[in-house]
Design a protein around this motif. Structure first.
Motif, PDB file in Angstrom:
ATOM      1  N   THR A  34       0.857  -1.193   0.000  1.00 11.97           N
ATOM      2  CA  THR A  34       0.000   0.000   0.000  1.00 11.97           C
ATOM      3  C   THR A  34       0.888   1.235   0.000  1.00 11.97           C
ATOM      4  OG1 THR A  34      -1.771  -1.119   1.167  1.00 11.97           O
ATOM      5  CG2 THR A  34      -1.773   1.279   1.235  1.00 11.97           C
ATOM      6  N   LYS A  68      -6.867  15.645  -5.236  1.00 10.03           N
ATOM      7  CA  LYS A  68      -6.187  15.082  -6.403  1.00 10.03           C
ATOM      8  C   LYS A  68      -6.742  15.789  -7.626  1.00 10.03           C
ATOM      9  CE  LYS A  68      -5.386  10.950  -9.171  1.00 10.03           C
ATOM     10  NZ  LYS A  68      -5.720   9.531  -9.408  1.00 10.03           N
ATOM     11  N   ILE A 110     -10.481  14.620  -1.854  1.00  8.31           N
ATOM     12  CA  ILE A 110     -10.485  13.209  -1.476  1.00  8.31           C
ATOM     13  C   ILE A 110     -10.901  13.131  -0.007  1.00  8.31           C
ATOM     14  CG2 ILE A 110      -9.101  11.119  -1.224  1.00  8.31           C
ATOM     15  CD1 ILE A 110      -7.205  12.260  -3.335  1.00  8.31           C
ATOM     16  N   ILE A 140      -2.996   4.705  -0.447  1.00 11.52           N
ATOM     17  CA  ILE A 140      -3.423   4.431  -1.825  1.00 11.52           C
ATOM     18  C   ILE A 140      -3.225   2.943  -2.058  1.00 11.52           C
ATOM     19  CG2 ILE A 140      -3.130   5.032  -4.258  1.00 11.52           C
ATOM     20  CD1 ILE A 140      -1.821   7.606  -3.420  1.00 11.52           C
ATOM     21  N   PHE A 188      -2.085   0.295  -5.960  1.00 12.98           N
ATOM     22  CA  PHE A 188      -1.539   1.403  -6.753  1.00 12.98           C
ATOM     23  C   PHE A 188      -1.304   0.961  -8.194  1.00 12.98           C
ATOM     24  CE2 PHE A 188       1.868   4.020  -8.452  1.00 12.98           C
ATOM     25  CZ  PHE A 188       1.459   5.302  -8.079  1.00 12.98           C
ATOM     26  N   SER A 189      -1.699   1.840  -9.128  1.00 10.93           N
ATOM     27  CA  SER A 189      -1.495   1.563 -10.548  1.00 10.93           C
ATOM     28  C   SER A 189      -1.446   2.893 -11.297  1.00 10.93           C
ATOM     29  CB  SER A 189      -2.614   0.670 -11.093  1.00 10.93           C
ATOM     30  OG  SER A 189      -3.856   1.323 -10.992  1.00 10.93           O
ATOM     31  N   ARG A 190      -1.429   2.798 -12.635  1.00  9.13           N
ATOM     32  CA  ARG A 190      -1.291   4.001 -13.450  1.00  9.13           C
ATOM     33  C   ARG A 190      -2.465   4.964 -13.266  1.00  9.13           C
ATOM     34  NH1 ARG A 190       2.367   4.661 -17.184  1.00  9.13           N
ATOM     35  NH2 ARG A 190       2.770   2.413 -17.238  1.00  9.13           N
ATOM     36  N   LYS A 191      -3.631   4.425 -12.881  1.00 12.60           N
ATOM     37  CA  LYS A 191      -4.790   5.297 -12.698  1.00 12.60           C
ATOM     38  C   LYS A 191      -4.604   6.252 -11.529  1.00 12.60           C
ATOM     39  CE  LYS A 191      -7.185   1.910  -9.787  1.00 12.60           C
ATOM     40  NZ  LYS A 191      -6.932   2.646  -8.556  1.00 12.60           N
ATOM     41  N   ASP A 192      -3.637   5.968 -10.664  1.00  9.59           N
ATOM     42  CA  ASP A 192      -3.408   6.829  -9.505  1.00  9.59           C
ATOM     43  C   ASP A 192      -2.429   7.952  -9.803  1.00  9.59           C
ATOM     44  OD1 ASP A 192      -3.564   3.784  -7.762  1.00  9.59           O
ATOM     45  OD2 ASP A 192      -5.065   5.384  -7.637  1.00  9.59           O
ATOM     46  N   GLN A 193      -1.983   8.094 -11.051  1.00 10.85           N
ATOM     47  CA  GLN A 193      -1.126   9.211 -11.397  1.00 10.85           C
ATOM     48  C   GLN A 193      -1.874  10.529 -11.275  1.00 10.85           C
ATOM     49  OE1 GLN A 193       2.236   8.311 -14.496  1.00 10.85           O
ATOM     50  NE2 GLN A 193       0.313   7.594 -15.369  1.00 10.85           N
ATOM     51  N   PHE A 234      -1.298  15.379  -6.326  1.00  8.47           N
ATOM     52  CA  PHE A 234      -1.940  15.313  -5.025  1.00  8.47           C
ATOM     53  C   PHE A 234      -1.562  16.564  -4.229  1.00  8.47           C
ATOM     54  CE2 PHE A 234      -3.730  11.039  -4.703  1.00  8.47           C
ATOM     55  CZ  PHE A 234      -3.199  10.473  -5.853  1.00  8.47           C
ATOM     56  N   THR A 254       0.918  -5.572 -10.381  1.00  5.44           N
ATOM     57  CA  THR A 254       0.268  -4.643 -11.295  1.00  5.44           C
ATOM     58  C   THR A 254       1.061  -4.638 -12.593  1.00  5.44           C
ATOM     59  OG1 THR A 254      -0.400  -2.354 -11.671  1.00  5.44           O
ATOM     60  CG2 THR A 254       1.532  -2.702 -10.297  1.00  5.44           C
TER      61      THR A 254
END
Length: 1382
Positions: A1001, A1021, A1026, A1043, A1046-1051, A1054, A1113
């Motif tokens: 995480t 974000k 959030i 988070i 975690f993956s590319r969608k979390d780019q 912040f 991932t």
């Protein structure tokens, strides 16, 4: 089915049936609840009376024997004249006497025969009989959209239970309301399909079951569609359909609208759901809406729809004109059906507050070319100032420009408007005025055209002045939330418009309006009242000149239901049975009738009879009763009536048949009397009573199961049994409805489940309050208190500790006043700790609970001591706090301070006063006394004391600041002075950074300083806020945002924002580019270290290599290699993964895919490698397993098989017809062969073999003989394999003893699948049909009981399944358990 001859002793005369039915329906309840007697004359008494009436009278000596000779001659002369008539009379009398005697003899013989028949039938009723269909189902062919009725007659002892099936699936009328209707009366069972569709074409079956066996009757229903309607007609004919008018529809109202409350300006909908038969989309039912008996028409102010099972009236912009009694009237086949309910419309919030409500019912009268008289109804004024006048406005039709017509307010409710233009159309509205302000405008009037009309409606009445006050007002009980109010009309009416009714809670000062539109009648039902509260009412009369004086107030009345008999009890269940008695329990009536239920009466009957017998003459006060003197093995039905002070209520529905059979099992019986308490939005408490039957050992605990209403998926709430008889259930969904059941546990295991509880909705009652724990401010007593949101006269507050009722206990005292009950502890200590609950009886579940903890009790004891002993209680002793700028605040907080409090601060034995360098103050509201030192230096080291005096109470508190403690305070003060110079507001001491936990995480963290409780901390974000699950705690000095996954969608960017009234600080963290790569590498470092060795997994699609890790991932730098060559994802080599693992699948493998495989996980610094050698024996085994799985899957999918329909054993009487029918399937279509004693059966007149549509295989033997007994079998086979099923048939002669059903020694079936070619099998042309079993179409005579599962194990050392053997290659489908992550 062949017709049957019913023996004479089984026939029941029509007159006798009618007598039973009449007795069943004319049984009445005697007024006295404790005795219910009935009397009748015996047959012997009636016969004695008839014989006595028939007997000849005693002979009397005629008078003429004492006469003289002259009298004798005269008598003889008269006798000669009437001799012939006397002879005729004597003959007629003799004939009548003989006829009467014959009739009495016949009556006696009939009664004797009837008694013998009754005794004979009673004996025969005790003979067990398996179900038998006297009248079987008939097939039907009907047109689409027409009804059809299937019925049958079945007999058996005990009375069989009949269930209906469609194509093998149970028919449930609740799933399709209005579609199916199931009836069962006097042995005749029927299934009615109200409106057939083509999809209703199926085979329907009625399955009758009792303890001695099962019988089935089947019939096919074919629904045909007329030609030209979408399908070709089977018969080539188009039926004549008469025109369906809405008045020819059958309509039943279901959910109906109730009393409704609206507010001016809002919108509201009144709706009734309904069932329409036939339901035609193009012919909706004719629905009409009425308000106060006036027909409403569709308009902008009233929208009406009827169709789709709902009739709806929508009022988009409410006004007080819309208040009234609304009626929905629907025209049906039998006339009309309707429903009415009142709608109240209250005034919208006035602006300014105190302004009057809007007038209503604006209408124009006396219309002329330039003049019109506008009249209206005045609003109700309750607590507002009196109305001083009205303004009238007008506007031309089509315009929104309103013009005020009068310069000064008009005092009466009519006004002549002049200056109109001929031929122009106008709307009018009115506003009320009082000393506070002007009301909202009324709803505008209908359009009025200024013309010289020959006739127009004139305003009636010339009497001036308001009406006199109404007469006596009387209020009476109606329902639990309403009161019926009636009054005498005023003596002086003066063109009365109606009445306004006002109400007031007894003891309150303010009145509230009960209606906002004048009501024309002198009786009114006031809704929306608080249950159990007491009210008084008054009435005012209204005309155009205003409101009359108020009437006298009514007498106070409590809001309670009108007294009535209770509704029927329900949920009758058996708790124990010893073979001669049953212990029953039941649930309380849903409606007690406004009085406590104080008695129950139980009736019983044999399940095969219609006559009910009383169980108890004396009242049963508890909801549990033991019924004695029962016959073992007999099925009984029970019904129960409840009684209160109003009388005995209606009986419950008969219970399900219950068999009187002794319970001997070791497990406990069912718990009972499930009830609920403390129902809230997300929790409730369920309580129950211990089972009556405990089994072989004592009950040690209970398991509670829960499911949503309508679902059969029950979940056990407690994995370990609880020893107490209650359980708090949490985690419920608000508004969801649940059902529960409880199982008792003993040393032998888990017992029978309780009866299903009533559905309970997870929703708190409106106005629900919780138990409050406190200390009396005057006496110092520690108490628990609950204020009920509703109550009635019969309600009682029942307190419990740990859900055990508190009786006469010296440790507590319970007092009740109005709607509030208080439990006071006499001498509280640790023995009083626990969970306290209270239930208010005769309400909709008003209850609450409170857990008294040791800390809470100690706190209240301290407060109690402080109240009983006059000292100033302190929340906090003297303490210090370093403020910004380096100021030091010394403060103490009292629980309560009065305005006359006095105090002084002493430092090192010297009193300090407010002045330069020191500020001393107090706040009575918060109880804080404080002294602030502006400059804190080494000279301030020492002892600080504050002394407080408040009336008789006093206290003091000290604080020692010397040595290290003082140094700490001094350093903090100096630091704060420096920090104040540097930073004036909140700020981050450490900006955002990331870390990765062991479970991969990602945590965004930061640290902050100079914050206070009011400081706000928010996460963003890309400028979108959030809201984390755990709110950030700014006072902790650090915050973190997790988070997970975690993956590319979390780019993205912040941002953390820290702010309060002193300033704002922001920290930005951009997760992209190199930062994103660093996070992925950090995740890869942990995931790679946790990666498992590669695992081989074969599937029907190919060979798969899998690598498990903490988290995976696709953004991780993962490389799959084959012989050191990188593998790219393709149709041949698929690469994917889930959150738990990465995988690579070789589809349709070949020798080229042999070799060394590896996965490399790189974290930027280190590469984690896992390998697998797919060659040699490993590849051979894997490839063989893949081929086997692939072939097995294909063969199993397409082989021939018997889907269902055949029994194991058949016992049948000779001369009957035997039909063995089953459903088969296979691709390609299998071959079907029938065998008898291993010899193939040929089709002839006696034995007919059919195979219809490649699906249905049948073997029908007409008029079976003993030679037809034997072992029959069916062989279903195609090229992929088959199945061999055996059936044993036993035929016995009429009058012979029924042979014991035995399974023949079946030959081991050789269900060898056909050889499978090496080439890839051809895929199937169509999917396999459903495998739902179809009840066997076997009809057996009533005298031949067959076991339910006649499948004994053969004596052969090799077990052989009696229902056939499937292909020896079972399917081993292994779908991918981890599809690629999208």
């Amino acid at each position: 089915m062949a017709s049957k001859v019913i023996p004479w002793y089984k026939k029941k005369r029509v007159s006798q049936v009618k007598t039973d039915y009449a007795y069943h329906h004319t049984k009445c309840v005697v007024k006295q609840q404790t005795e219910r007697k009935s009397s009748s004359k015996s047959a012997s008494q009636e016969q004695a009376q008839a014989t006595e009436a028939m007997a000849e009278p005693a002979y009397t000596i005629p008078v003429f024997r004492d006469r003289t000779s002259e009298g004798t001659e005269e008598y003889q002369r008269v006798t000669t004249n009437v001799g012939k008539g006397l002879t005729v009379i004597q003959q007629e009398l003799h004939r009548m006497r003989m006829a009467t005697k014959a009739q009495v003899d016949s009556l006696a013989i009939q009664r004797e025969v009837k008694d013998m028949m009754t005794k004979r039938v009673d004996v025969l009723d005790d003979i067990p009989k398996m179900p038998d269909f006297l009248i079987a189902l008939r097939p039907h062919t009907v047109w689409e959209k027409t009804p059809v009725k299937l019925f049958c007659t079945v007999q058996g002892n005990p009375r069989p239970i009949v269930k209906w099936y469609k194509g093998g699936a149970p028919v449930d009328p609740l799933n399709t309301p209005g579609k199916y209707k199931i009836e069962s009366k006097y042995g005749v069972h029927s299934l009615i399909i109200s409106r057939c569709a083509v999809s209703d074409t199926a085979e329907y079956s009625a399955v009758a079951t009792n303890q001695h066996g099962t019988a089935t009757s089947k019939a096919t229903v074919i629904v045909k569609r007329p030609a030209g309607v979408g399908e070709s007609c089977h018969l080539g004919l188009v039926p004549h359909l008469t025109e369906i008018h809405p008045s020819k529809l059958e309509v039943a109202l279901l959910d109906r609208f109730s009393v409704t409350f609206g507010v001016e300006g809002s919108s509201i909908s009144l709706a009734c759901s309904m069932v329409v038969v036939p339901d035609l989309p193009n012919v909706p039912p004719l629905a009409q809406w009425y308000r106060d008996d006036k027909l409403l028409k569709p308009s902008k102010l009233a929208g009406m729809t009827a169709g789709g099972g709902v009739a709806r009236l929508t009022l988009p912009n409410l006004a007080k004109d819309d208040e009234g009694l609304y009626t929905l009237r629907i025209f049906t086949k039998d006339g009309t059906t309707e429903h009415s309910a009142y709608m109240f419309v209250s005034d919208a919030a006035a602006s300014p507050a105190g302004a009057p409500g809007a007038p209503m019912s604006v209408k124009a009268y006396d219309i002329n070319s330039d003049y019109v008289l506008v009249a209206w109804k005045p609003p109700n004024t309750v607590n507002e100032a009196a109305i001083t006048g009205y303004f009238v406005d007008r506007c031309e039709a089509g315009s929104d420009s309103w013009v005020q017509c009068n310069d000064s307010p008009v005092k009466i409710c009519k006004y002549p408007v002049h200056g109109l233009k001929v031929g122009h159309s106008y709307h009018f509205r009115v506003r009320a005025v009082n000393r506070v302000g002007i009301s909202r405008p009324s709803r505008k009037s209908d359009k009025v055209t200024a013309l010289d009309a020959a006739e127009s409606e004139r305003l009636q009445g010339t009497d001036e002045g308001v009406p006199s006050a109404p007469g006596q007002v009387v209020a009476s009980r109606n329902t639990k939330t309403s009161v019926f109010v009636q009054w005498d009309a005023p003596k002086v009416l003066k063109n009365l418009m109606g009445y306004y009714i006002d109400g007031r809670v007894v003891g309150a000062k303010d009145w509230f309006p009960c209606n906002n539109k004048p009501f024309k009648h002198n009786r009114f039902v006031v809704h929306g009242l608080i249950p159990g509260e007491s009210y008084v009412f008054r009435v005012q009369a209204v005309n155009v000149f205003g409101l009359s004086d108020e009437s006298q107030e009514s007498s106070p009345i409590a809001v309670e239901p009108a007294l009535a008999t209770p509704s029927a009890p329900f949920g009758i269940t058996m708790l124990s049975c010893d073979g001669s008695s049953m212990t029953l329990a039941w649930k309380s009536p849903k409606h007690c009738g406004g009085s406590k239920v104080n008695a129950y009466y139980i009736d019983k009957r044999n399940a095969d009879t219609l006559v009910w017998k009383e169980v108890n003459l004396a009242a049963v006060t508890e909801r549990i009763c033991t019924v004695d003197n029962l016959t073992e093995g007999t099925f009984y039905e029970f019904k129960i009536q409840a009684a209160n002070m109003a009388g005995v209520g209606v009986p419950s529905a008969p219970s399900d048949p219950m068999k009187c059979e002794a319970w001997t099992f070791n497990e406990p019986g069912p718990a009972y009397d499930l009830s609920f308490s403390e129902i809230r939005s997300h929790s409730l408490v369920i309580l129950w009573k211990a089972p009556v039957y405990t089994g072989a050992s004592a009950v040690t605990g209970y398991l509670v199961e829960m499911a949503k209403k309508g679902s059969s998926d029950f979940v056990t709430l407690n994995q370990e049994a609880v020893s107490h008889r209650y359980l708090q259930v949490t985690g419920l969904e608000e508004g969801e409805t649940y059902v529960f059941k409880v199982r008792a546990v003993n040393a032998s295991g888990v017992g029978k489940p309780s009866q299903l509880s009533e559905p309970v909705c997870a929703k708190a009652l409106p106005g629900t309050k919780e138990i409050v724990a406190g200390v009396d401010e005057e006496t110092g007593d520690v108490f628990l208190s609950l204020e009920a949101c509703e109550i009635c006269d019969t309600s009682k507050f029942v307190w419990s500790k740990n859900y055990k009722q508190i009786g006469d206990c010296p440790r507590v005292a319970i007092t009740t006043k109005g709607r509030t009950s208080r439990l006071t502890f006499t001498n509280p200590d640790k023995d009083d700790l626990g969970r306290y609950s209270v239930v208010v009886t005769d309400t909709d579940g008003v209850s609450g609970s409170h857990t008294l903890t040791e800390d809470a009790l100690n706190t209240m004891l301290e407060l109690s001591y402080a109240i009983r002993h006059p000292i100033v209680p302190l929340k906090h002793g003297l303490n210090y706090e370093v403020l910004e700028k380096g100021h030091v605040r010394f403060w103490v907080q009292a629980v309560k301070l009065s305005s006359s409090v006095s105090y002084r601060f002493i430092v090192n034995d010297k009193e300090v006063t407010s002045g330069e360098g020191h500020k001393i103050s107090h706040d009575v509201a918060t109880g804080i006394i404080q002294m602030t030192v502006d400059t804190f230096t080494r000279a301030n080291e020492g002892t600080y004391t504050v002394q407080i005096n408040d009336g008789r109470a006093k206290t003091q508190s000290s604080l020692v600041l010397v040595g290290d403690v003082f140094k700490v305070a001094l350093r903090e003060a100096e630091f704060q002075r420096k920090e104040h110079i540097r930073k004036q507001g909140p700020h981050f001491s450490e900006y955002l950074y990331f870390t990765v936990t062991e479970d991969c995480t990602v945590m965004l963290a930061c640290k902050m300083a100079n914050v206070k409780k009011e400081t706000s901390f928010r996460w963003y974000k890309e400028d979108d806020e959030i809201v984390p699950e755990t709110p950030p705690n700014v006072m902790s000095g650090a915050c973190a945002l997790p988070i997970p996954m975690f993956s590319r969608k979390d780019q993205g960017v912040f941002k953390a924002v820290l702010s309060d009234d002193r300033g704002k600080d922001t920290s930005v963290f951009d997760i992209s580019g190199q930062v994103f790569e660093d996070i992925i590498n950090a995740i890869a470092q942990i995931a790679g270290a946790s990666a498992s060795d590669l695992v081989l997994q074969c599937t029907p699609e190919g060979i798969r290599l899998q690598c498990y890790m903490n988290y995976y991932t696709e953004e991780m730098k993962t490389v799959w290699k084959h012989k050191e060559s990188k593998i790219a994802s393709s149709e041949k080599m698929r690469i994917g993964g889930t959150a738990e693992m990465a995988w690579m699948q070789i589809c349709d493998p070949s020798d080229r895919e042999k070799g060394h495989y590896s996965i490399e996980i790189s974290d930027g610094v280190k590469t984690h490698t896992r390998t697998f050698d797919l060659s040699g024996q490993a590849y051979t085994d894997a490839y063989e397993e893949y081929l086997r799985l692939k072939a097995a899957a294909f063969a199993e999918k397409n082989r021939g098989r018997v889907v269902g329909g055949l029994p194991d054993v058949v016992t049948i009487m000779e001369e009957k017809s035997l039909s063995l029918t089953c459903t088969v399937w296979g691709e390609p279509t299998p071959e079907v062969s029938w065998f008898k004693n291993e010899q193939e059966v040929a089709s002839n007149e006696h034995t007919k073999v059919t195979f219809d549509g490649g699906k249905f295989a049948s073997l029908v033997i007409n008029k079976v003989t003993p030679d037809d007994s034997g072992k029959y079998s069916i062989n279903v086979r195609n090229k992929y394999g088959g199945e061999f099923v055996e059936i044993t048939v036993s035929v016995y002669k009429h009058g012979e003893k029924i042979p014991e059903p035995k399974l023949g020694q079946p030959k081991t079936p050789a269900a060898t699948p056909a050889a499978t070619p090496a080439a890839t099998p051809v895929p199937p042309r169509s999917p396999a049909p459903s495998k739902a079993p179809t009840p066997a179409p076997l009809k057996t005579p009533a005298s031949t009981p067959v076991p339910k599962s006649p499948t004994p194990t053969p004596k052969s050392p090799t077990p052989t399944p009696s229902r056939g053997v499937k292909s020896p290659t079972p399917p081993r489908f292994m779908k991918s358990p981890t599809p690629p992550r999208k």
